[in-house]
Design a protein around this motif. Structure first.
Motif, short mmCIF file in Angstrom:
data_model
loop_
_atom_site.label_atom_id
_atom_site.label_comp_id
_atom_site.label_asym_id
_atom_site.label_seq_id
_atom_site.Cartn_x
_atom_site.Cartn_y
_atom_site.Cartn_z
N ASN A 18 -2.29 0.78 -0.11
CA ASN A 18 -3.45 1.68 -0.05
C ASN A 18 -3.37 2.77 -1.11
N LEU A 21 -4.59 1.15 -4.27
CA LEU A 21 -6.05 0.97 -4.27
C LEU A 21 -6.76 2.26 -4.66
N HIS A 26 -10.34 1.49 -6.42
CA HIS A 26 -11.04 0.40 -5.74
C HIS A 26 -12.25 0.98 -5.01
N LEU A 31 -7.52 0.20 2.68
CA LEU A 31 -7.78 -0.77 3.73
C LEU A 31 -7.42 -0.11 5.06
N SER A 79 -8.66 -9.45 1.84
CA SER A 79 -9.51 -8.28 2.07
C SER A 79 -9.55 -7.30 0.91
N ARG A 80 -8.56 -7.29 0.06
CA ARG A 80 -8.57 -6.45 -1.14
C ARG A 80 -7.83 -7.18 -2.25
N CYS A 82 -7.03 -5.96 -6.31
CA CYS A 82 -7.25 -4.85 -7.23
C CYS A 82 -6.11 -4.79 -8.23
#
Length: 165
Positions: A18, A21, A26, A31, A79-80, A82
């Motif tokens: 996170n 991100l 992002h 998340l 889900s992510r 990046c």
């Protein structure tokens, strides 16, 4: 003699993923899912993270866009995805698909791509199949308006009885 491999793909904690991100901007940010069982990987260059691929359980009981046969039991969401610079998302996606996903115990993986922000080439060029469209509602936590999304799939995502494509 350098003992750190020039490139590696390693599991990392959600908190660290996170942070990356957010640092890399992002658009969906960190998340933060309450029901999420997930596993997160980073592409490292000389020990420094340069990309992340994050997988989570589905938020809803099944995939949006009319794909009711893809459920939390048989499908995982990427889900992510990046990276700190262009081109590295494609590398992280391929490593995740080839080496992480096959050992997760799911028949299929899906990813929702923001149709207004991205072309879909990252998934298309990696061999994923576009299986539908969806539109999210307003996020109850952030108030962020819903977006048009394309749904991409990898693995055995056909309905029971269908022949694999």
């Amino acid at each position: 003699m350098n003992l750190i491999p020039p490139v590696s793909f390693e599991q990392i904690e959600l908190e660290r993923a996170n942070q990356l991100l957010v640092a890399w901007g992002h658009r969906m940010g960190a998340l933060e899912r309450g029901n999420s069982a997930g596993v997160h990987y980073a592409l490292l260059h000389e020990g420094r993270p340069v990309a992340v691929a994050m997988a989570s359980s589905l938020i809803r009981e099944c995939v949006g866009g009319g794909n009711r046969h893809l459920t939390r039991e048989n499908c995982i969401e990427l889900s992510r995805l990046c990276a700190e610079r262009p081109g590295l998302c494609r590398v992280a996606l391929r490593l995740w698909r080839e080496f992480v996903f096959p050992n997760m115990g799911y028949a299929a993986a899906i990813s929702y791509q923001d149709a207004d922000l991205h072309s879909g080439n990252t998934y298309r060029f990696d061999g994923w199949t576009q299986i539908g469209r969806s539109r999210s509602g307003t996020d109850g936590r952030s108030g962020r308006k819903g977006r048009n999304k394309l749904i991409w799939a990898w693995g055995n995502f056909n309905r029971p009885g269908d022949q694999p494509q």
